[in-house]
Scaffold this motif. Structure first.
Motif, PDB file in Angstrom:
ATOM      1  N   CYS A 153       0.842  -1.201   0.000  1.00 19.59           N
ATOM      2  CA  CYS A 153       0.000   0.000   0.000  1.00 19.59           C
ATOM      3  C   CYS A 153       0.878   1.252   0.000  1.00 19.59           C
ATOM      4  O   CYS A 153       1.916   1.284   0.675  1.00 19.59           O
ATOM      5  CB  CYS A 153      -0.905   0.022   1.230  1.00 19.59           C
ATOM      6  N   LEU A 202      -9.235  -2.272   2.371  1.00 15.14           N
ATOM      7  CA  LEU A 202      -8.195  -3.278   2.113  1.00 15.14           C
ATOM      8  C   LEU A 202      -8.861  -4.648   2.244  1.00 15.14           C
ATOM      9  O   LEU A 202      -9.310  -4.986   3.336  1.00 15.14           O
ATOM     10  CB  LEU A 202      -7.059  -3.133   3.132  1.00 15.14           C
ATOM     11  N   LEU A 210      -5.057   0.393  -4.080  1.00 17.51           N
ATOM     12  CA  LEU A 210      -4.822   0.091  -2.658  1.00 17.51           C
ATOM     13  C   LEU A 210      -4.793   1.386  -1.852  1.00 17.51           C
ATOM     14  O   LEU A 210      -4.289   2.411  -2.323  1.00 17.51           O
ATOM     15  CB  LEU A 210      -3.498  -0.668  -2.478  1.00 17.51           C
TER      16      LEU A 210
END
Length: 422
Positions: A153, A202, A210
């Motif tokens: 991420c 997520l 993301l």
């Protein structure tokens, strides 16, 4: 005042295999490809349990280990490189996720090391998630995948998005857990009514979307089996973790939203009325299950949340078997369960971690509950002995989160009871 009793019987994990997480995650992350690395047994399981449609070309496949692989006669790097190049050519995904199984764990294949080298060669991110049944229970397969996604991420927003985020009246909020898009939208909407804007989920629908995770991000889980992901978010990204009961049932959903609002500095509005309205809509189902008894054998780690909701519905819960429990992550859920028992003067259930099925069968025979929530292996033998059962796996795949889906949850619970009455 009566307190919850915790026991541990150190039985084996009598659960569905954790590699089954592939079945819902490949659908959730739309530009992904999942490669399960294991033996023929794993392949048979995926084929039978998930109903693989050959013509549908699902975005997952099996890398079958042969005897030569297990005896280290073949080079794992070259074999996996060949498969990943084929996946790239055929499907061109944004990310490839390797799912390691029991055999990979036993023969100590260095999947992480191979993935790191291969990623730079083929130009596609490769994630490694250990989902072996030796160490993980059924739904923990998703937990290992999400934990591996955390490192991928982004840490900062692009400049334009960063300016938009700074205009929000509260810190950034990211929710974690794989739910259907319908349920995601429902939960987003419930939070929006309270003035809470969700920055991301997520997993996201696409790998390229993301969410940004850093020390200013507040994160909150939607499922009780995501303790590894929660720990990874705390340790790796220094996120602020919101510990809350999970949004299963009207009581859990209200408590979940209230806790998020509290920590984001927002005063919740109209939640008590919303919860009461849902309870009124459930009354026809509640009449069927009040004073009925239930026993959880333990399979999908949703047991505490389901038991808490059913206690609030007026059921008697004899035992909550659960394969694994992180008491820190589930602390608010356990506290809510205890409060419900004390408030309504209900029988306090015993909680058994890693239950031994042999002893459980004896307890079921003695207690004669009206319903047993169990894994597939024990359903038919119990039914043959006159005990109504419900497969725990059904709760994993059904839409049970949020205010709107409480009715569907009770539909699942009451089906065997209604079948018996008719």
């Amino acid at each position: 005042m009566e307190k919850l009793v915790f026991e541990c019987e150190t039985g084996n994990y009598h659960t569905f295999c954790p590699i089954s997480c592939v079945s819902w995650l490949y659908q959730k992350i739309e530009d992904s490809f999942f490669l399960v690395i294991g033996t023929k047994t794993c392949g048979y399981f995926l084929q039978n349990a998930l109903g693989v449609m050959i013509f549908a070309e699902p975005r997952y496949a099996m890398a079958e280990l042969e005897e030569a692989d297990i005896s280290a006669q073949l080079d794992a790097f070259n074999e996996l490189k060949r498969l990943c190049l084929q996946i790239k050519s055929d499907r061109n995904p944004s990310v490839i996720v390797w799912i390691g199984t029991c055999t990979v764990e036993i023969i100590k294949t260095d999947l992480e090391g191979i993935a790191q080298q291969l990623e730079s060669q083929i130009g596609i991110p490769i994630l490694v998630a250990r989902a072996n049944g030796l160490e993980y229970a059924f739904t923990q397969g998703e937990d290992t995948v999400l934990a591996s996604l955390v490192d991928r991420c982004p840490k900062q927003y692009p400049e334009l998005v960063s300016e938009m985020e700074s205009l929000k009246s509260h810190p950034s909020l990211v929710l974690f857990g794989s739910l259907s898009n319908t349920v995601v939208n429902q939960l987003n909407l419930e939070l929006k009514k309270q003035g809470v804007s969700v920055s991301g989920w997520l997993p996201s629908q696409r790998y390229s979307d993301l969410p940004v995770l850093n020390d200013k991000t507040y994160v909150c889980g939607v499922n009780p089996f995501l303790s590894r992901t929660a720990t990874t978010l705390l340790r790796r990204r220094k996120c602020e973790l919101i510990y809350a009961p999970f949004p299963i049932g009207p009581d859990g959903t209200r408590a979940w939203i209230e806790k998020i609002c509290l920590l984001l500095g927002i005063i919740p509005n109209g939640l008590e009325e919303r919860e009461n309205q849902i309870w009124l809509q459930l009354e026809d189902y509640l009449q069927l299950i009040r004073a009925k008894s239930i026993f959880f054998m333990g399979d999908n780690l949703l047991e505490i949340s389901l038991a808490r909701f059913l206690l609030r519905c007026g059921m008697i819960v004899y035992e909550i078997g659960i394969p694994y429990m992180d008491q820190r992550f589930q602390k608010p859920e356990l506290e809510l369960l205890e409060q419900i028992c004390q408030k309504f003067d209900l029988f306090m259930p015993r909680i058994v971690e890693k239950p031994d099925n042999y002893y459980q069968i004896h307890r079921i025979r003695e207690l004669q509950p009206d319903l047993v929530i169990t894994g597939m292996a024990h359903a038919n033998p119990l039914e043959a002995r006159g005990i109504s059962t419900k497969w725990s796996v059904e709760f994993t795949f059904a839409q049970i989160h949020g205010f709107s889906n409480a009715r569907d949850l009770l539909e699942l619970i009451t089906r065997p009871l209604r079948r018996n009455e008719s």
